[in-house]
Design a protein around this motif. Sequence first.
Motif, PDB file in Angstrom:
ATOM      1  N   GLY A  84      -2.624   0.262  -6.101  1.00  9.82           N
ATOM      2  CA  GLY A  84      -2.466   0.489  -4.664  1.00  9.82           C
ATOM      3  C   GLY A  84      -2.132   1.918  -4.299  1.00  9.82           C
ATOM      4  O   GLY A  84      -1.812   2.204  -3.129  1.00  9.82           O
ATOM      5  N   HIS A  85      -2.230   2.806  -5.273  1.00  8.69           N
ATOM      6  CA  HIS A  85      -1.843   4.195  -5.015  1.00  8.69           C
ATOM      7  C   HIS A  85      -2.821   5.190  -5.609  1.00  8.69           C
ATOM      8  O   HIS A  85      -2.450   6.277  -6.028  1.00  8.69           O
ATOM      9  CB  HIS A  85      -0.431   4.440  -5.568  1.00  8.69           C
ATOM     10  N   PHE A 126       0.842  -1.195   0.000  1.00 11.33           N
ATOM     11  CA  PHE A 126       0.000   0.000   0.000  1.00 11.33           C
ATOM     12  C   PHE A 126       0.882   1.253   0.000  1.00 11.33           C
ATOM     13  O   PHE A 126       1.801   1.359   0.807  1.00 11.33           O
ATOM     14  CB  PHE A 126      -0.881   0.053   1.254  1.00 11.33           C
ATOM     15  N   GLU A 127       0.588   2.203  -0.844  1.00 13.51           N
ATOM     16  CA  GLU A 127       1.298   3.477  -0.833  1.00 13.51           C
ATOM     17  C   GLU A 127       1.149   4.138   0.536  1.00 13.51           C
ATOM     18  O   GLU A 127       2.048   4.828   1.027  1.00 13.51           O
ATOM     19  CB  GLU A 127       0.732   4.392  -1.921  1.00 13.51           C
ATOM     20  N   LEU A 128       0.000   3.908   1.183  1.00  8.49           N
ATOM     21  CA  LEU A 128      -0.250   4.528   2.482  1.00  8.49           C
ATOM     22  C   LEU A 128       0.653   3.999   3.591  1.00  8.49           C
ATOM     23  O   LEU A 128       0.641   4.544   4.692  1.00  8.49           O
ATOM     24  CB  LEU A 128      -1.717   4.362   2.884  1.00  8.49           C
ATOM     25  N   HIS A 142      10.022  -1.303   5.840  1.00  7.16           N
ATOM     26  CA  HIS A 142       8.863  -0.464   6.151  1.00  7.16           C
ATOM     27  C   HIS A 142       8.232   0.209   4.951  1.00  7.16           C
ATOM     28  O   HIS A 142       7.097   0.659   5.005  1.00  7.16           O
ATOM     29  CB  HIS A 142       9.194   0.569   7.219  1.00  7.16           C
ATOM     30  N   ASP A 143       8.956   0.331   3.854  1.00  6.80           N
ATOM     31  CA  ASP A 143       8.332   0.952   2.690  1.00  6.80           C
ATOM     32  C   ASP A 143       7.348   0.015   2.023  1.00  6.80           C
ATOM     33  O   ASP A 143       6.473   0.451   1.297  1.00  6.80           O
ATOM     34  CB  ASP A 143       9.400   1.354   1.653  1.00  6.80           C
ATOM     35  N   THR A 144       7.544  -1.282   2.234  1.00  2.73           N
ATOM     36  CA  THR A 144       6.725  -2.230   1.486  1.00  2.73           C
ATOM     37  C   THR A 144       5.865  -3.139   2.343  1.00  2.73           C
ATOM     38  O   THR A 144       4.923  -3.737   1.836  1.00  2.73           O
ATOM     39  CB  THR A 144       7.622  -3.115   0.612  1.00  2.73           C
ATOM     40  N   GLU A 145       6.160  -3.261   3.625  1.00  2.00           N
ATOM     41  CA  GLU A 145       5.349  -4.134   4.463  1.00  2.00           C
ATOM     42  C   GLU A 145       5.466  -3.722   5.921  1.00  2.00           C
ATOM     43  O   GLU A 145       6.526  -3.283   6.366  1.00  2.00           O
ATOM     44  CB  GLU A 145       5.803  -5.602   4.335  1.00  2.00           C
ATOM     45  N   ALA A 205     -12.160   1.018  -2.804  1.00  2.00           N
ATOM     46  CA  ALA A 205     -12.497   0.389  -4.083  1.00  2.00           C
ATOM     47  C   ALA A 205     -11.362   0.482  -5.089  1.00  2.00           C
ATOM     48  O   ALA A 205     -10.961  -0.532  -5.680  1.00  2.00           O
ATOM     49  CB  ALA A 205     -13.780   0.998  -4.653  1.00  2.00           C
ATOM     50  N   ASN A 206     -10.819   1.672  -5.298  1.00  2.00           N
ATOM     51  CA  ASN A 206      -9.771   1.783  -6.329  1.00  2.00           C
ATOM     52  C   ASN A 206      -8.485   1.099  -5.872  1.00  2.00           C
ATOM     53  O   ASN A 206      -7.745   0.552  -6.697  1.00  2.00           O
ATOM     54  CB  ASN A 206      -9.569   3.230  -6.834  1.00  2.00           C
ATOM     55  N   THR A 207      -8.238   1.037  -4.572  1.00  2.00           N
ATOM     56  CA  THR A 207      -7.045   0.353  -4.067  1.00  2.00           C
ATOM     57  C   THR A 207      -7.178  -1.156  -4.237  1.00  2.00           C
ATOM     58  O   THR A 207      -6.314  -1.814  -4.815  1.00  2.00           O
ATOM     59  CB  THR A 207      -6.824   0.687  -2.582  1.00  2.00           C
TER      60      THR A 207
END
Lengths: 203, 203, 203, 203
Positions: free
Chosen positions: B168-169, A116-118, A128-131, B99-101
Amino acid sequence: MTFKDAAAAIAAAGRRMDAMGWVPATAGNISVLLGADRMAITRSGRHKGMLAPADVMLVDGQGASLEPGARPSYETLLHCGIYRRFPGTGAVVHGHSVANTVLSRRAGAEIRLAGFELLKAFPGGPTHDTEVAVPVLDNDQDIPRLQAVLDALWNRTSDAPPGYIIRGHGVYVWGADMAAAMTRLEALEFMLLCHLEEGRHTR
Amino acid sequence: MTFKDAAAAIAAAGRRMDAMGWVPATAGNISVLLGADRMAITRSGRHKGMLAPADVMLVDGQGASLEPGARPSYETLLHCGIYRRFPGTGAVVHGHSVANTVLSRRAGAEIRLAGFELLKAFPGGPTHDTEVAVPVLDNDQDIPRLQAVLDALWNRTSDAPPGYIIRGHGVYVWGADMAAAMTRLEALEFMLLCHLEEGRHTR
Amino acid sequence: MTFKDAAAAIAAAGRRMDAMGWVPATAGNISVLLGADRMAITRSGRHKGMLAPADVMLVDGQGASLEPGARPSYETLLHCGIYRRFPGTGAVVHGHSVANTVLSRRAGAEIRLAGFELLKAFPGGPTHDTEVAVPVLDNDQDIPRLQAVLDALWNRTSDAPPGYIIRGHGVYVWGADMAAAMTRLEALEFMLLCHLEEGRHTR
Amino acid sequence: MTFKDAAAAIAAAGRRMDAMGWVPATAGNISVLLGADRMAITRSGRHKGMLAPADVMLVDGQGASLEPGARPSYETLLHCGIYRRFPGTGAVVHGHSVANTVLSRRAGAEIRLAGFELLKAFPGGPTHDTEVAVPVLDNDQDIPRLQAVLDALWNRTSDAPPGYIIRGHGVYVWGADMAAAMTRLEALEFMLLCHLEEGRHTR
């Protein structure tokens, strides 16, 4: 920050959490650190979405009330545990969501969120950037015992994420100030909603 | 349009997006074109649902800040890429939804939406009245590289729809002005919600 | 009722529908009957959740504009068809929801709702206290043709429910006044949400 | 408490319930006890999310109107049954949610909720800290007969939870005052949402 400003920030955070459904039925609690040994925290039994200044009290670094006759929420000790463990923390938020409740009830010791980008807004751990692995602790009415489990977990975790979930009992998230804590809470709850959706059976 | 009006339109759009849950945790960004080489865009790290005029900055056509000392969001280049590619574009909105994610994480190169009356509000492609293929791009922290992939995609697509999703963004959607961009965003997100629902397993 | 009051009632209904997500992307329309040959109806292309008085226009009983130069929404004819068929109707509301869109796309000629107490607020048919069959019509850009299908349906239906769904194109609901129309709309949409949930696969 | 204050508390509760979608289409009702033989209760047919003081009426302990010419909602007798059975009750709230509607339609005689921290806010039964059995009654248009079934149920239940669900017809929850009733309602509805989610099929 004055107590008055802290109470206002706490009330505003409570209203946003309430709008998301994260503080149902007087559940949840919110605190702001005012000094080395002073914390403003929501009183027990008040609806966190409709806080008045009188619904916030002062406690010391050990969670003891600085207001004669007032008894703090027993969850105050969890806030103290976070401020003690993570210097630089300025605010802690605790809420319940359907996502964090349902996911933690079916999870093991952690919930892994990846891709997730979030995640940028909810960091933690070597990748941490990816999981991120969000710790899930069993609920326990003995709060000092629960805090001891958390301290042991943090002792063996490098780069712990700024949050954890208590099984069926909501999430605790923290940050340098209220804006940072709320940003992290929103990021985590958004990713948990996605995770919940991805666990549903599809055609 | 003055910068002041642009900032107000951006803040209003941010509040609507926030009410829908589309700008969690300071994610998302919103811009308005003010001239051939001037764009008003949200600053990085500000909550897009609670924007003050000071949370909007000016950049030029290449995305460089026109404000000494201010560093634009790195996603600014994606806004520039849209204004450059589609003359007549006056506003660009970027948000994240569950939804879009979730849909983009399980999609291939596109998400096909067909048979919705709301396609009228989100056109694109040879059979635009009845079906739209929304491009889904892999996420990439190297924004110029991501923009190059978009430009190549648009080079080989006739009648590209006014939006795309980064896996995912979140989604990027644009229109002649803010009202048009927001209309298209609402239409797309509504259809994605229906698409998500239709993918759930039924009895 | 004056035009001014009608426009205010329409705007208020639009705001409630928008809060529920039922008028995305300028979709939907709302009308109030002002006399035997006068109807106030929302203009096409305006967001029905943010209506100003200028976003409402006057048309006659055949749906022709009473305002020089203004072109009514083509869906105006569906409102006319309802007022013509059901004397005593004072307001018509049209909106899109994820529930009515998804359910109509998978339905045949009707959606049957049974056993809900809320059926009291959305009556229709011989067993109206216990079951209602909501007609689902195929979408058709030729509105007079669509209206003819509706008229034929109503010709062979006794006690038609005060609403119908156009496949993938939302619901039309009506009542003696705006409050009655909105009550029926809320009842129908609530039951459709329950119906959608009951169609999801369970453990 | 004066009638005026009671009406205000009722209207505020109605607005919160409406924001959650719990009083659709004029459904639901809310009451406050004003004395041994006086209750303020919402009038039938008014939208409980948009109550004016005139939308609240006075009835006596048997549910008979204290206002000449006004006919109380037939559900008033269920409120009376609760006040009679549980001395100390100060307010009763009745609403419909998708969760309580769908779950009660597929339930048997009760819905068991276990392991939620929020059970603390909705107690009942011998193991009230860890599990609650919420009674589900079959709907019945004969309210006195329905109340008799409830009284029989309460006769054989020790520590009855402060709420019950009528199949397809919503939930009744009560407390010492409006705040307590609303806290219990929020707790129950939150747990029902979790329960609904946990019943959905997963991968």
